[in-house]
Motif scaffolding. Sequence first.
Motif, PDB file in Angstrom:
ATOM      1  N   PHE A   3       8.370   0.410   1.028  1.00  0.00           N
ATOM      2  CA  PHE A   3       8.092   0.734   2.421  1.00  0.00           C
ATOM      3  C   PHE A   3       8.430  -0.458   3.314  1.00  0.00           C
ATOM      4  O   PHE A   3       7.783  -0.691   4.318  1.00  0.00           O
ATOM      5  N   THR A   4       9.431  -1.194   2.887  1.00  0.00           N
ATOM      6  CA  THR A   4       9.819  -2.367   3.654  1.00  0.00           C
ATOM      7  C   THR A   4      11.028  -2.011   4.507  1.00  0.00           C
ATOM      8  O   THR A   4      11.953  -1.355   4.047  1.00  0.00           O
ATOM      9  N   TYR A 287      -8.840   4.058  13.336  1.00  0.00           N
ATOM     10  CA  TYR A 287      -7.897   3.236  12.555  1.00  0.00           C
ATOM     11  C   TYR A 287      -7.360   4.031  11.360  1.00  0.00           C
ATOM     12  O   TYR A 287      -6.154   4.035  11.087  1.00  0.00           O
ATOM     13  N   MET A 288      -8.247   4.728  10.664  1.00  0.00           N
ATOM     14  CA  MET A 288      -7.803   5.487   9.489  1.00  0.00           C
ATOM     15  C   MET A 288      -6.844   6.603   9.901  1.00  0.00           C
ATOM     16  O   MET A 288      -5.865   6.881   9.210  1.00  0.00           O
ATOM     17  N   LEU A 292      -3.142   7.223   8.431  1.00  0.00           N
ATOM     18  CA  LEU A 292      -2.789   8.477   7.746  1.00  0.00           C
ATOM     19  C   LEU A 292      -1.663   9.196   8.486  1.00  0.00           C
ATOM     20  O   LEU A 292      -0.752   9.751   7.869  1.00  0.00           O
ATOM     21  N   SER A 295       1.606   7.569   7.821  1.00  0.00           N
ATOM     22  CA  SER A 295       2.106   7.930   6.483  1.00  0.00           C
ATOM     23  C   SER A 295       2.870   9.250   6.520  1.00  0.00           C
ATOM     24  O   SER A 295       3.919   9.384   5.892  1.00  0.00           O
ATOM     25  N   LEU A 296       2.352  10.224   7.249  1.00  0.00           N
ATOM     26  CA  LEU A 296       3.042  11.512   7.294  1.00  0.00           C
ATOM     27  C   LEU A 296       4.317  11.435   8.120  1.00  0.00           C
ATOM     28  O   LEU A 296       5.274  12.180   7.869  1.00  0.00           O
TER      29      LEU A 296
ATOM     30  N   ARG B 294      -1.748  14.684   1.027  1.00  0.00           N
ATOM     31  CA  ARG B 294      -0.427  14.049   1.081  1.00  0.00           C
ATOM     32  C   ARG B 294      -0.475  12.791   1.968  1.00  0.00           C
ATOM     33  O   ARG B 294       0.115  11.761   1.631  1.00  0.00           O
ATOM     34  N   ALA B 295      -1.198  12.887   3.079  1.00  0.00           N
ATOM     35  CA  ALA B 295      -1.324  11.717   3.959  1.00  0.00           C
ATOM     36  C   ALA B 295      -1.978  10.562   3.209  1.00  0.00           C
ATOM     37  O   ALA B 295      -1.563   9.399   3.322  1.00  0.00           O
ATOM     38  N   LEU B 296      -2.983  10.892   2.409  1.00  0.00           N
ATOM     39  CA  LEU B 296      -3.664   9.855   1.633  1.00  0.00           C
ATOM     40  C   LEU B 296      -2.736   9.276   0.574  1.00  0.00           C
ATOM     41  O   LEU B 296      -2.684   8.062   0.356  1.00  0.00           O
ATOM     42  N   VAL B 298       0.557   9.061   0.520  1.00  0.00           N
ATOM     43  CA  VAL B 298       1.571   8.163   1.079  1.00  0.00           C
ATOM     44  C   VAL B 298       0.920   6.871   1.575  1.00  0.00           C
ATOM     45  O   VAL B 298       1.502   5.788   1.454  1.00  0.00           O
ATOM     46  N   THR B 299      -0.296   6.985   2.103  1.00  0.00           N
ATOM     47  CA  THR B 299      -0.986   5.774   2.558  1.00  0.00           C
ATOM     48  C   THR B 299      -1.228   4.824   1.389  1.00  0.00           C
ATOM     49  O   THR B 299      -0.974   3.617   1.487  1.00  0.00           O
ATOM     50  N   GLN B 301       0.509   4.696  -1.329  1.00  0.00           N
ATOM     51  CA  GLN B 301       1.821   4.155  -1.723  1.00  0.00           C
ATOM     52  C   GLN B 301       2.266   3.057  -0.759  1.00  0.00           C
ATOM     53  O   GLN B 301       2.830   2.048  -1.162  1.00  0.00           O
ATOM     54  N   ARG B 302       2.006   3.261   0.533  1.00  0.00           N
ATOM     55  CA  ARG B 302       2.382   2.228   1.517  1.00  0.00           C
ATOM     56  C   ARG B 302       1.634   0.937   1.250  1.00  0.00           C
ATOM     57  O   ARG B 302       2.193  -0.155   1.347  1.00  0.00           O
ATOM     58  N   PHE B 303       0.339   1.053   0.919  1.00  0.00           N
ATOM     59  CA  PHE B 303      -0.449  -0.157   0.646  1.00  0.00           C
ATOM     60  C   PHE B 303       0.050  -0.863  -0.611  1.00  0.00           C
ATOM     61  O   PHE B 303       0.057  -2.083  -0.695  1.00  0.00           O
ATOM     62  N   PHE B 305       3.161  -0.481  -2.145  1.00  0.00           N
ATOM     63  CA  PHE B 305       4.595  -0.802  -2.214  1.00  0.00           C
ATOM     64  C   PHE B 305       5.168  -1.231  -0.867  1.00  0.00           C
ATOM     65  O   PHE B 305       6.365  -1.173  -0.650  1.00  0.00           O
ATOM     66  N   GLY B 306       4.300  -1.620   0.038  1.00  0.00           N
ATOM     67  CA  GLY B 306       4.767  -2.115   1.332  1.00  0.00           C
ATOM     68  C   GLY B 306       5.110  -3.596   1.246  1.00  0.00           C
ATOM     69  O   GLY B 306       5.104  -4.177   0.156  1.00  0.00           O
ATOM     70  N   GLU B 316      -8.214  -2.833   3.511  1.00  0.00           N
ATOM     71  CA  GLU B 316      -7.632  -1.511   3.790  1.00  0.00           C
ATOM     72  C   GLU B 316      -7.946  -0.533   2.658  1.00  0.00           C
ATOM     73  O   GLU B 316      -8.052   0.666   2.873  1.00  0.00           O
ATOM     74  N   MET B 319     -10.422   2.311   2.881  1.00  0.00           N
ATOM     75  CA  MET B 319     -10.163   3.629   3.472  1.00  0.00           C
ATOM     76  C   MET B 319      -9.660   4.623   2.430  1.00  0.00           C
ATOM     77  O   MET B 319      -9.835   5.824   2.581  1.00  0.00           O
ATOM     78  N   ARG B 323     -11.434   8.276   2.319  1.00  0.00           N
ATOM     79  CA  ARG B 323     -10.695   9.524   2.473  1.00  0.00           C
ATOM     80  C   ARG B 323     -10.561  10.242   1.141  1.00  0.00           C
ATOM     81  O   ARG B 323     -10.619  11.478   1.074  1.00  0.00           O
TER      82      ARG B 323
END
Lengths: 398, 392
Positions: A3-4, A287-288, A292, A295-296, B294-296, B298-299, B301-303, B305-306, B316, B319, B323
Amino acid sequence: MNFTFSEEQNLFRDSIRRYLEETYPFENRAKTLEHPNGYPEELWQSLAELGWLALPFAEEYDGLGGSAVDSMIVMEEIGRVLLVSPFLSTVLLSGQLIAAAGSESQKRDLIPQIGAGQLKLALAFAEANSGYDLAHVSTSAVKEGNGYRLNGAKCAVFNAQSADIIIVVARTSGAVDDQEGLSLFRLDPTMDGLEIKNYRTHDGGTASDIVFEDLFIPDKALLGDVGTAYPHLQKVIDQASVALCAEASGAMWAISEQSGVYFKTREQFGQNLGSFQALQHRLVEVYMKCQLSQSLVYDAVCALDDFDVLEQSADGDTTNIAQKVSQKVSAAKYQVGLDARSVGQEGIQFHGGMGMMTELPIGHYYKRITMINATFGDPRYHLKRYRDTMCQSIISAT
Amino acid sequence: MDMKFDAQAEGFRAEVRSFVESNLPDDIRAKVSEEEMILPRDMMQRWHHELFKQGWGCPSWPVEHGGAGWSDEEHYLFEREIALADAPRPIPYGVVMLAPCLMEYGSKAQQEKFLPGILTGDQLWCQGFSEPNAGSDLASLKCRAERDGDHYVINGSKTWTSDAHVADWMFGLFRTDSSGRKQQGITFLMIDMKSEGVTISPLENFEGTHEVNQVFFDNVRVSVDNRVGAENEGWGVAKYLLGLERFGTAEVGRSLASLGRLKTLAKTVKVGSGTLLNDSDFMNEVARAEIALRALEVTEQRFLFGPGGSESMGAEASMLKVRGTEIQQDILELAHQALGYHAHAMIDVASPENDHNPAAIAKAHYNFRKTSIYAGSNEIQKTIIAKAVLGL
């Protein structure tokens, strides 16, 4: 999986943010909106120079070959500063529609001009009774001699007031809800017989309602092939929906950050607002929701980019992929819409009476977010679209 | 930005998937698919033994201690695949929590004594943190450990102790000094559950399951050799332990499996002349849950693999727990609603044509109210985010 952003993308974002913060700080926004179109004319040339206007187009049309991720970066930054401009109308809607549906010579003619900042466009698709259904088109274009006779009306045509060309979606055959039989026509807004009613919108921009009464347009006004516009329109509106989600996401983060600053500086009962747990937890929810929703947006943006790759290399049927991409678009438009609405409302509430004041950005974010929700489908519409696809796949699963 | 796994990672995913398919015993799979978190000792050990034979018993450990040496992507995919396949969660207390603490703070002798048994799964652990008057406010714990020569003498009790009834050992936090700040004077000790003076009293959840216990200590003697870190410095060890879990707190894989069951349920539960699939209001709720999940996903994954990778993930992560548990509860609640009258019976009385298990679904739905409470209640997690992420 990563995600970079690339080095190039980070530089691009920095350049956008620097330009917007310097040129369009919120303190000057009310003044800027006094321009008849909601933005100063010099803005457009600056955007051309910054590379925004050529961004998504293929290099063969003097474009920069940017991805959906690149467009997302622009839209997020637009969202943060509440920029009013015809960027979405011209580049991501009309320009992309020409790129998708136009003939080779039309693309060669129009897209380089868009990229260079010489042309502004508007897309007239919605009608008074269409809701968010793109196939519901009652505006008719009937073949007559060496042209078409146009009858009907379009509403909420964003940025038509400042456009050099208006692209109209009209029905050349079929019944009013048919996906087949839709065609695209390019119109000169100054032509005789075009009845345009311009108005300002709640976000400081402009839109128009347009009536066509026995308007004759020549064959050469037809964009692309007759009767085949729907899938192109659907795809471009999906892309633009994701772009709007990115804009909303940018606005959400701005609300969250500005609320955090307010919590740390505003004192009541001898302490910062941020020391009250009832408020802390609500800002955490905000914030959450920002996280979220973002992400979508990423999920949908990556799906669009992957779809483009698949489409370029595909020789077979892409219907199923198209449906999956549309489902991700709807997931984003639904969730970002709900969360942005809630974040916007919370932002106003957090600021108390000041939240209602026009000199604070908070309320303006909320208006823009609310308009985004009422564009290309609100959360309820997109939940339904998502659900229908989901139910189909449950039925077909063994 | 690229949300796809590369060919190597996909190959690994396929390898895990096929391993689980051929080695997960049916009875264990069935138990886990009924959303049972706490398994009988025999099931935990049988599954762990399969993983151990494959070299995957304690994959997150450093290779020199028997770890698998995987990348972040491989860890992520492993956890996800075993969850999707309804394999048991990794043994939480010994493998995931105590062992890394021993590697960081323990003596060589402690590592040699305890790590091998944890690695093979022969030795099971439980965690003695919470007390009747120290829940979310963990540092206010009072269970005393008084020094007596080269032993500590423990008196008091621990509660909400999952697995105490199946564990061989407990690690926990005990009060060795109450003169200073409450975080000072806490010591991290390991206790043999067979020690004289240890009494395990089962606690029954309102839905009837026995997962947690209260453990009483009556003059229990523990050698100082079983102290991890210095006396009065156990709070630091505990904080290290609580910060360990980066993978899996969102339980996305588990929720995807539950959601799959919910969809099957919607397809099979008959309503009038059709099924629940025809109930667009109900299916809207299912769609809403799927999008939230799905939102969770990807979130998370972002945390992981970001920029900065999983190492840069801080508060973070809280959360993901908030969730993740909300979604777990939401999905089971929908499953419960789908059952209608069938959700009342405590045994399975539904017609055999339906392959779902209403009694287990109803029970799990009640049982999962625990998830927003355990491992730091969701309110505590929000306070952590407010302070550590938002700086309030």
